[in-house]
Design a protein around this motif. Sequence first.
Motif, PDB file in Angstrom:
ATOM      1  N   UNK B  23       0.859  -1.186   0.000  1.00 43.84           N
ATOM      2  CA  UNK B  23       0.000   0.000   0.000  1.00 43.84           C
ATOM      3  C   UNK B  23       0.890   1.228   0.000  1.00 43.84           C
ATOM      4  N   UNK B  24       0.736   2.052  -1.024  1.00 44.64           N
ATOM      5  CA  UNK B  24       1.592   3.224  -1.128  1.00 44.64           C
ATOM      6  C   UNK B  24       0.890   4.263  -1.990  1.00 44.64           C
ATOM      7  N   UNK B  25       0.871   5.484  -1.512  1.00 46.61           N
ATOM      8  CA  UNK B  25       0.319   6.561  -2.335  1.00 46.61           C
ATOM      9  C   UNK B  25       1.445   7.526  -2.667  1.00 46.61           C
ATOM     10  N   UNK B  26       1.606   7.756  -3.959  1.00 42.98           N
ATOM     11  CA  UNK B  26       2.659   8.659  -4.413  1.00 42.98           C
ATOM     12  C   UNK B  26       1.963   9.926  -4.894  1.00 42.98           C
ATOM     13  N   UNK B  27       2.296  11.037  -4.251  1.00 42.53           N
ATOM     14  CA  UNK B  27       1.558  12.273  -4.527  1.00 42.53           C
ATOM     15  C   UNK B  27       1.958  12.858  -5.873  1.00 42.53           C
ATOM     16  N   UNK B  28       1.060  13.697  -6.352  1.00 40.59           N
ATOM     17  CA  UNK B  28       1.283  14.439  -7.570  1.00 40.59           C
ATOM     18  C   UNK B  28       2.616  15.197  -7.531  1.00 40.59           C
ATOM     19  N   UNK B  29       3.445  14.984  -8.533  1.00 37.29           N
ATOM     20  CA  UNK B  29       4.691  15.740  -8.618  1.00 37.29           C
ATOM     21  C   UNK B  29       5.769  15.284  -7.653  1.00 37.29           C
ATOM     22  N   UNK B  30       5.533  14.190  -6.987  1.00 31.40           N
ATOM     23  CA  UNK B  30       6.492  13.730  -5.989  1.00 31.40           C
ATOM     24  C   UNK B  30       7.591  12.887  -6.641  1.00 31.40           C
ATOM     25  N   UNK B  31       8.783  12.941  -6.068  1.00 31.00           N
ATOM     26  CA  UNK B  31       9.883  12.076  -6.496  1.00 31.00           C
ATOM     27  C   UNK B  31       9.998  10.974  -5.442  1.00 31.00           C
ATOM     28  N   UNK B  32       9.512   9.794  -5.799  1.00 31.74           N
ATOM     29  CA  UNK B  32       9.493   8.681  -4.851  1.00 31.74           C
ATOM     30  C   UNK B  32      10.538   7.658  -5.260  1.00 31.74           C
ATOM     31  N   UNK B  33      11.374   7.273  -4.322  1.00 33.49           N
ATOM     32  CA  UNK B  33      12.352   6.226  -4.606  1.00 33.49           C
ATOM     33  C   UNK B  33      11.880   4.917  -4.006  1.00 33.49           C
ATOM     34  N   UNK B  34      11.894   3.844  -4.812  1.00 33.00           N
ATOM     35  CA  UNK B  34      11.669   2.501  -4.278  1.00 33.00           C
ATOM     36  C   UNK B  34      13.065   1.916  -4.057  1.00 33.00           C
ATOM     37  N   UNK B  35      13.403   1.695  -2.802  1.00 34.82           N
ATOM     38  CA  UNK B  35      14.771   1.323  -2.452  1.00 34.82           C
ATOM     39  C   UNK B  35      14.806  -0.047  -1.812  1.00 34.82           C
ATOM     40  N   UNK B  36      15.732  -0.864  -2.242  1.00 26.80           N
ATOM     41  CA  UNK B  36      15.893  -2.173  -1.614  1.00 26.80           C
ATOM     42  C   UNK B  36      16.935  -2.980  -2.358  1.00 26.80           C
ATOM     43  N   UNK B  37      17.378  -4.098  -1.765  1.00 27.36           N
ATOM     44  CA  UNK B  37      18.371  -4.937  -2.432  1.00 27.36           C
ATOM     45  C   UNK B  37      17.740  -5.677  -3.611  1.00 27.36           C
ATOM     46  N   UNK B  38      18.558  -6.314  -4.433  1.00 26.05           N
ATOM     47  CA  UNK B  38      17.983  -7.028  -5.574  1.00 26.05           C
ATOM     48  C   UNK B  38      17.066  -8.133  -5.065  1.00 26.05           C
ATOM     49  N   UNK B  39      15.929  -8.300  -5.756  1.00 30.25           N
ATOM     50  CA  UNK B  39      14.970  -9.302  -5.350  1.00 30.25           C
ATOM     51  C   UNK B  39      13.992  -8.840  -4.292  1.00 30.25           C
ATOM     52  N   UNK B  40      13.959  -7.526  -3.991  1.00 30.30           N
ATOM     53  CA  UNK B  40      13.077  -7.059  -2.927  1.00 30.30           C
ATOM     54  C   UNK B  40      11.676  -6.749  -3.447  1.00 30.30           C
ATOM     55  N   UNK B  41      11.482  -6.762  -4.749  1.00 27.51           N
ATOM     56  CA  UNK B  41      10.160  -6.519  -5.313  1.00 27.51           C
ATOM     57  C   UNK B  41       9.985  -5.126  -5.885  1.00 27.51           C
ATOM     58  N   UNK B 200      18.178  12.210  -4.012  1.00 29.55           N
ATOM     59  CA  UNK B 200      17.245  12.687  -5.019  1.00 29.55           C
ATOM     60  C   UNK B 200      15.785  12.695  -4.583  1.00 29.55           C
ATOM     61  N   UNK B 201      15.392  11.735  -3.741  1.00 31.77           N
ATOM     62  CA  UNK B 201      13.965  11.517  -3.543  1.00 31.77           C
ATOM     63  C   UNK B 201      13.346  12.500  -2.552  1.00 31.77           C
ATOM     64  N   UNK B 202      12.067  12.812  -2.792  1.00 41.34           N
ATOM     65  CA  UNK B 202      11.284  13.520  -1.778  1.00 41.34           C
ATOM     66  C   UNK B 202      10.953  12.545  -0.652  1.00 41.34           C
ATOM     67  N   UNK B 203      10.498  11.361  -1.058  1.00 43.82           N
ATOM     68  CA  UNK B 203      10.233  10.314  -0.071  1.00 43.82           C
ATOM     69  C   UNK B 203      10.836   9.009  -0.567  1.00 43.82           C
ATOM     70  N   UNK B 204      11.134   8.130   0.363  1.00 44.25           N
ATOM     71  CA  UNK B 204      11.735   6.836   0.030  1.00 44.25           C
ATOM     72  C   UNK B 204      10.824   5.733   0.550  1.00 44.25           C
ATOM     73  N   UNK B 205      10.590   4.726  -0.277  1.00 48.86           N
ATOM     74  CA  UNK B 205       9.884   3.529   0.185  1.00 48.86           C
ATOM     75  C   UNK B 205      10.910   2.410   0.246  1.00 48.86           C
ATOM     76  N   UNK B 206      11.226   1.947   1.450  1.00 51.20           N
ATOM     77  CA  UNK B 206      12.235   0.895   1.601  1.00 51.20           C
ATOM     78  C   UNK B 206      11.539  -0.465   1.545  1.00 51.20           C
ATOM     79  N   UNK B 207      12.053  -1.353   0.713  1.00 54.52           N
ATOM     80  CA  UNK B 207      11.424  -2.658   0.521  1.00 54.52           C
ATOM     81  C   UNK B 207      12.445  -3.768   0.757  1.00 54.52           C
ATOM     82  N   UNK B 208      11.920  -4.919   1.185  1.00 57.62           N
ATOM     83  CA  UNK B 208      12.759  -6.117   1.285  1.00 57.62           C
ATOM     84  C   UNK B 208      11.868  -7.344   1.207  1.00 57.62           C
ATOM     85  N   UNK B 209      12.321  -8.365   0.505  1.00 58.33           N
ATOM     86  CA  UNK B 209      11.575  -9.612   0.380  1.00 58.33           C
ATOM     87  C   UNK B 209      10.112  -9.397   0.029  1.00 58.33           C
TER      88      UNK B 209
END
Lengths: 312, 364, 341
Positions: B23-41, B200-209
């Motif tokens: 569940x994630x909402x990325x706002x209008x004009x936002x720079x969102x980074x999806x961050x995680x190791x390889x294979x995190x989705x 770079x990002x306004x917000x970061x979404x950290x992911x794993x597995x």
Amino acid sequence: MTEVTTLMPATKKAETQANSAARLGLWLTLPAQLLVLFIALFPILMQVYISLTDWSPLDGIPWWRAYELWIGLLNYTDLMADSRFWGALWRTLFVMLVCVPVQFLLGLGLAVLFVDDFRGKRVLYSTLLVPMMVVPAVAGYMFFMLFQSGGPVNDLLSFFTSEPVRIAWLSDPDLALIAVMVADIWQWTPLMFLILLAGMISVPQDQQMAAILLGASWWRRFFTIVLPRMKSIIIIALAIRVIEIFKIFDTLFIMTGGGPGVATETISVYIYKVTQQELIWSYVAAIALAILIVLSVVSVFAIKRMQRGQDG
Amino acid sequence: MSEIALENLGKSFGDFTALADMNLTIANGEFMALLGPSGCGKSTTMNMIAGMLRPSSGTIKFNGLDVVDVPMAKRGVGFVFQNYAIFTHMSVRENLAYGLRAQGVRAGEMTKRVQAFAELLQLEPMLDRPAAGLSVNILQRLAIGRSAILEPAIFLLDEPLSNVDAAFRAVMRSELKSLQGQFGQTMVYVTHDQLEAMTMADRIAVMDHGKLLQVGTPLEIYNNPADTFVARFIGAPGMNILNGRLTQQADTVAVDLPGLGSVALPPALQAAAARLTTPDVLVGFRPEQINAAKAGLTMHVGFVERIGARTIVHMEQGAASAKAVLLSEVETPKARKDWTFAVPDDAIRLLDPVTGQALVGRPN
Amino acid sequence: MTSIQFENVSKSYGGVLAVDQVSFDVPDNAFFCFFGPPLSGKSTILKLILGLETPDSGEIFFDGRPMRDVSSPDRNVAMVFQNLALFPHMTALENVRFPLVERNIDEATIKARVAEVTDKLHMAHILHKPPSQLSGGERQRVAIARALVRDPVAYLMDDPISALDARLREETRVELRRMQQDMAKTLIYVTHDQEEAMSVSDQMLILEEGRVCQIGAPHDLYDAPNSTYVASMLGSPAMNMASAAEVIGALAKTPDINQSTSVVGIRPEHLTVACKDGPGRVTGIEPLGATTILSIEAAGVAWKAALRGQPEHSIGAPVELSVDPGALHCFDAQGKALSAA
């Protein structure tokens, strides 16, 4: 200054050392290089030699003494005036101009179908490749049977037209060539398909994805991404088939023997007849060289195009 | 301009769950980074937003509209591939014009827009050069320009800097950031490099597995990581996390780090510590917040890595290991000697040793 | 246990000098790093050490012994390639064993040697897998293990960890450094990542277009670069460079700058930024947690300042820049460093 003067001799010495090592290497490999060159060139040189004489195996002198029958360029001037040779050449070109494009379009169409996954793909794929693996002589015999006046081709036509069809395919001078071309297309479309499919698969997937995301339709993608990126492989496939058609022989010979008359006599069949039936070997040598030159020109042209394709 | 909402998004390939319940909402004009190791989705998520993959569950909404059934060509999404996927058999101009031509834009209009974008991206001098053999920063600009010229509401970038030389990445980062400023689109940026995400990002979404672990601004995530994974993944090097035991000292609670010494808990964490049922706890603190001290924790210095302006001290004590980052001007501890350091009160974080989750009651 | 020396070595390909009069001395057991942009001659130097190329001029010595007539295998130098060059049809274990099996060494020795190396590299759990089933980092380990197992006199590594994830790179470089110290072997390393180069090496050699720019311990090169080139190659963000006039215009207190100074360099971490009316204006903020990178425009120059911690700043705000005079790097018109201003 002193540094420079002490350094120079060392540099010179090193260079001579490197040079002499290179020269020694050249001398050591020279015999092998000469042997390779000899193996590659000997048959051609022998042809050139024989083609300038009137030598035939019936003359009772070994081939290397053929200079006793020296006739200069007479074989070549004869060739220029040989209407049977020109007929065979044009016929070969005609077969090429029909068969290669048809094989290309069929192969390309099949490649497009097979580039995506579908149920039963592997079975169909293997089936499609069978014609290529059939021994040409066997293929010739198969098509010889198919095109008999009482054969399956006529039966099929009878079924569709609901009246008995009895076309003598292989003994009609016009139809015989068609039958021969059908056989060639049947046998060699799979090769075209195989090469083109390999080329199509190697078109990078992300380039196609990028084009889709930029809103390109399937056709646009096909003509602006897929085909241009397959350019080299297309040229290779076409070149292979063009050269092979010059050598078209076995299937055809079994189906028609080059006949009726000379109606299906291609260059290879003509050469065979002159060699085996008329035994004018020196003349054959001249023909073979003429063909070699034509094919070389075609290959050079193809390679040039290919290089330009890679630069662009 | 578009808002992206991912609702209970999931994707599995056979038995393998690549993404679960995102569940994630990325706002209008936002720079969102999806961050995680390889294979995190993260790439799976991105490919579903682009429409290259179909979700196994959940929905994707652009501006409140469900787009799961919209084919990728119709989503109006700009995509920059990891290797840029430049059409190398065409000129720079043909690359830029490709999308416009595909969408049937008139020739006059097309020339005008290509010209305008070439100026904006400083591609003018090479417009008629073949795209093959251009340098990587020009390829990046071209890849962005080729998508941006269609004015997509959403821009997706799939690790665009991973093939770039380290020395050049900083340049490319600032260029990318300024391009986003110019276009103002919603940007989703996939990366495994926390530095790229932080800068770079306004917000970061950290992911794993296949799970989303935390969403926040770079500093929120850096200062208050939600769990041990985020704590270790963010920062260079990541947060030190050590096993500790809560001990009652007079009327305050302290944490005893076996073999190292003990640290007093700041008041804000006292309450959180009091709620724990077992005394075992994980203690986290950033390597750069450590200072040399007369008293505090003591560890054995394994080796010292000096990198320009900073020095990373690798320390061990029994099974525990930790790092310290010091400025080069500061006197560095000697390798193969014990070193005593202090952790400031407000640098301490407590995490649950079983779940790995951060304990609330953060000091700031 | 081998020292490697180059004495005025040059090598050109088709008239282009790839390596130009290069001299250096890799001491015994050193972690020695070649650093430079692509095509600066790093790979050619590796090939020369390996014996895959012969120098056009100059001499290469191993422990003082000239190597001109020693063939590549006899030099017993191990190499880890950039693309790792693992054998895809063999398992990790077979890959590691390969160099020993090829040398007809008896099985007991092979087993012992392989076990020693694979233990050191913590790779027992991946030994049965083929390279295709390994992650980037694990493949790296296999390649390094394969080089280590031969017990060569020196190892060469050509940018071996550039393909890894950022986090894994940080861990692997520390691992490499540890390994080198454990093995006590000369290790020659090529990279284009300045942080990696500074982190791992005892000594660095910075190359530009086939020529040696500077050799020394990483922190010496960082603190006292001998040219603007070396200064700009090390440090992230890179050193600020400006003319003397620009520096005087940008800084609050006019520093004392030598007359012959043409370019002044200031490391981002040496700039102090005060939130008060000054000639500077904040144009960008990158909060990295541990540090905050500010982009500042002052005197028409774009500056970067690396501040410790998370100070409050806002874009567009005026700021005053200052610097400790000892932190100025002065260069002449040719880019050569001048002794402190």
